[in-house]
Motif scaffolding. Structure first.
Motif, PDB file in Angstrom:
ATOM      1  N   GLY A 129      30.812  20.469 -39.419  1.00  0.00           N
ATOM      2  CA  GLY A 129      30.526  21.975 -39.401  1.00  0.00           C
ATOM      3  C   GLY A 129      30.577  22.551 -37.973  1.00  0.00           C
ATOM      4  N   ARG A 130      31.252  21.742 -36.992  1.00  0.00           N
ATOM      5  CA  ARG A 130      31.345  22.189 -35.662  1.00  0.00           C
ATOM      6  C   ARG A 130      32.459  21.584 -35.096  1.00  0.00           C
ATOM      7  NH1 ARG A 130      27.293  20.220 -31.659  1.00  0.00           N
ATOM      8  NH2 ARG A 130      26.571  18.319 -32.417  1.00  0.00           N
ATOM      9  N   ASN A 131      32.433  21.723 -33.520  1.00  0.00           N
ATOM     10  CA  ASN A 131      33.616  21.023 -32.871  1.00  0.00           C
ATOM     11  C   ASN A 131      33.306  19.491 -32.743  1.00  0.00           C
ATOM     12  OD1 ASN A 131      35.094  19.778 -30.715  1.00  0.00           O
ATOM     13  ND2 ASN A 131      34.663  21.577 -29.210  1.00  0.00           N
ATOM     14  N   ILE A 132      33.818  18.764 -33.290  1.00  0.00           N
ATOM     15  CA  ILE A 132      33.650  17.422 -33.543  1.00  0.00           C
ATOM     16  C   ILE A 132      33.490  16.648 -32.134  1.00  0.00           C
ATOM     17  CG2 ILE A 132      36.214  16.867 -33.722  1.00  0.00           C
ATOM     18  CD1 ILE A 132      33.079  14.934 -35.529  1.00  0.00           C
ATOM     19  N   ILE A 133      34.600  17.157 -31.412  1.00  0.00           N
ATOM     20  CA  ILE A 133      34.508  16.457 -29.682  1.00  0.00           C
ATOM     21  C   ILE A 133      33.090  16.855 -29.212  1.00  0.00           C
ATOM     22  CG2 ILE A 133      35.329  16.879 -27.474  1.00  0.00           C
ATOM     23  CD1 ILE A 133      38.210  16.783 -28.650  1.00  0.00           C
ATOM     24  N   LYS A 134      32.455  18.057 -29.333  1.00  0.00           N
ATOM     25  CA  LYS A 134      31.083  18.446 -28.764  1.00  0.00           C
ATOM     26  C   LYS A 134      30.226  17.442 -29.520  1.00  0.00           C
ATOM     27  CE  LYS A 134      28.082  20.645 -25.877  1.00  0.00           C
ATOM     28  NZ  LYS A 134      27.045  20.472 -26.236  1.00  0.00           N
ATOM     29  N   ALA A 135      30.300  17.340 -30.714  1.00  0.00           N
ATOM     30  CA  ALA A 135      29.301  16.507 -31.535  1.00  0.00           C
ATOM     31  C   ALA A 135      29.335  15.163 -30.941  1.00  0.00           C
ATOM     32  CB  ALA A 135      29.684  16.592 -32.642  1.00  0.00           C
ATOM     33  N   LEU A 136      30.548  14.601 -30.757  1.00  0.00           N
ATOM     34  CA  LEU A 136      30.666  12.918 -30.414  1.00  0.00           C
ATOM     35  C   LEU A 136      30.059  12.828 -28.856  1.00  0.00           C
ATOM     36  CD1 LEU A 136      34.135  12.195 -32.111  1.00  0.00           C
ATOM     37  CD2 LEU A 136      31.938  11.189 -32.461  1.00  0.00           C
ATOM     38  N   ASP A 137      30.363  13.951 -28.210  1.00  0.00           N
ATOM     39  CA  ASP A 137      29.836  13.967 -26.863  1.00  0.00           C
ATOM     40  C   ASP A 137      28.260  13.773 -26.846  1.00  0.00           C
ATOM     41  OD1 ASP A 137      30.160  13.953 -23.796  1.00  0.00           O
ATOM     42  OD2 ASP A 137      29.108  16.028 -24.130  1.00  0.00           O
ATOM     43  N   GLU A 138      27.652  14.650 -27.464  1.00  0.00           N
ATOM     44  CA  GLU A 138      26.324  14.787 -27.477  1.00  0.00           C
ATOM     45  C   GLU A 138      25.718  13.449 -28.205  1.00  0.00           C
ATOM     46  OE1 GLU A 138      25.183  18.099 -30.051  1.00  0.00           O
ATOM     47  OE2 GLU A 138      25.890  19.588 -28.462  1.00  0.00           O
ATOM     48  N   PHE A 139      26.384  12.733 -29.072  1.00  0.00           N
ATOM     49  CA  PHE A 139      26.071  11.400 -29.592  1.00  0.00           C
ATOM     50  C   PHE A 139      26.137  10.484 -28.377  1.00  0.00           C
ATOM     51  CE2 PHE A 139      27.765   7.294 -30.908  1.00  0.00           C
ATOM     52  CZ  PHE A 139      26.534   6.984 -31.840  1.00  0.00           C
ATOM     53  N   ASN A 140      27.221  10.406 -27.831  1.00  0.00           N
ATOM     54  CA  ASN A 140      27.590   9.515 -26.663  1.00  0.00           C
ATOM     55  C   ASN A 140      26.333   9.797 -25.823  1.00  0.00           C
ATOM     56  OD1 ASN A 140      29.838   8.275 -27.725  1.00  0.00           O
ATOM     57  ND2 ASN A 140      30.976   9.745 -26.856  1.00  0.00           N
ATOM     58  N   TYR A 141      26.011  10.953 -25.257  1.00  0.00           N
ATOM     59  CA  TYR A 141      25.253  11.466 -24.170  1.00  0.00           C
ATOM     60  C   TYR A 141      23.850  10.811 -24.352  1.00  0.00           C
ATOM     61  CZ  TYR A 141      22.958  14.311 -20.633  1.00  0.00           C
ATOM     62  OH  TYR A 141      22.050  14.772 -19.505  1.00  0.00           O
ATOM     63  N   CYS A 142      23.529  11.247 -25.576  1.00  0.00           N
ATOM     64  CA  CYS A 142      22.013  10.858 -26.060  1.00  0.00           C
ATOM     65  C   CYS A 142      22.152   9.198 -26.105  1.00  0.00           C
ATOM     66  CB  CYS A 142      21.451  11.252 -27.369  1.00  0.00           C
ATOM     67  SG  CYS A 142      21.441  13.180 -27.236  1.00  0.00           S
ATOM     68  N   ARG A 143      23.106   8.622 -26.625  1.00  0.00           N
ATOM     69  CA  ARG A 143      22.952   7.090 -26.851  1.00  0.00           C
ATOM     70  C   ARG A 143      23.246   6.391 -25.765  1.00  0.00           C
ATOM     71  NH1 ARG A 143      25.831   3.867 -31.887  1.00  0.00           N
ATOM     72  NH2 ARG A 143      24.569   1.726 -31.143  1.00  0.00           N
ATOM     73  N   PHE A 144      24.185   6.774 -24.844  1.00  0.00           N
ATOM     74  CA  PHE A 144      24.546   5.951 -23.784  1.00  0.00           C
ATOM     75  C   PHE A 144      24.220   6.353 -22.315  1.00  0.00           C
ATOM     76  CE2 PHE A 144      27.965   5.488 -26.919  1.00  0.00           C
ATOM     77  CZ  PHE A 144      27.666   4.368 -27.291  1.00  0.00           C
ATOM     78  N   THR A 145      24.242   7.766 -21.962  1.00  0.00           N
ATOM     79  CA  THR A 145      23.920   8.441 -20.732  1.00  0.00           C
ATOM     80  C   THR A 145      22.382   8.183 -20.484  1.00  0.00           C
ATOM     81  OG1 THR A 145      25.737   9.624 -20.696  1.00  0.00           O
ATOM     82  CG2 THR A 145      23.975  10.197 -19.197  1.00  0.00           C
TER      83      THR A 145
END
Length: 200
Positions: free
Chosen positions: A180-196
């Protein structure tokens, strides 16, 4: 993909965690709006200055020993002008549409942005210019996907590979329609929260 296939639930959870812990998201929203306004020729801020709103906050370490002066903005404007047509074409595309032809184009464009902004800043600037097509990364995210960043000028193939991995994640999760929103931003938030940040 090193097992990094998030589900829709993972992306929803990442959105919650990101919103609770990362106050700098306001700069992303502001920069996104400013870039859109500048590209329309409205407002008093240039596209380069709009991009700088995000880079000065989300990529601050890069500018610690490099001046963000008039010459820097002029170099950015020249770069944007040189690739204006390609950037306009990619701005309206989604990551799901990526093809081998795009891999060649990105491999040619990314090094120029990287030379001016570094590998992390290049990805962030390109994302602001084509937010549904060009993904963001940072050093920890790249490393988590087996793409540890090298010296400036050596990362274009890594970025293309990261795009391919992002496309695969998007297709597997169902893309923007599923989240329901920009998939790239959603995936970046997942990556940032998990890996960064290791928040989840």
């Amino acid at each position: 993909m090193n097992g990094h296939i998030p589900t829709v639930d993972d992306l929803v959870r990442a959105r919650e965690v990101f919103g609770a812990h990362e106050p700098r998201d306001v700069f992303y929203r502001a920069a996104t709006d400013l870039v859109e306004t500048a590209l329309r020729g409205a407002g008093s801020v240039s596209v380069a200055e709009a991009i700088a709103v995000l880079l000065q906050t989300w990529n601050r370490p890069y500018y610690q020993y490099r001046p963000a002066d008039a010459a820097h903005f002029e170099a950015m404007e020249r770069l944007l002008t040189r690739h204006e047509l390609w950037l306009a074409e990619t701005r309206v595309r989604s990551i799901d549409s990526m093809s081998d032809v795009d891999s060649e184009a990105v491999s040619a464009v990314f090094p120029e942005f990287e030379a001016l902004l570094g590998p992390v800043g290049a990805a962030k600037a390109l994302h602001l210019l084509a937010p549904c097509f060009l993904p963001l990364w940072d050093r920890r995210i790249a490393a988590a996907y087996g793409l540890g960043l090298g010296p400036v000028g050596t990362n274009q193939r890594r970025y293309v590979r990261f795009m391919q991995l992002t496309r695969e994640q998007s297709l597997r999760v169902g893309g923007e329609r599923a989240v329901g929103r920009n998939i790239i931003k959603a995936l970046d938030e997942f990556n940032y929260c998990r890996f960064t940040k290791a928040w989840m």
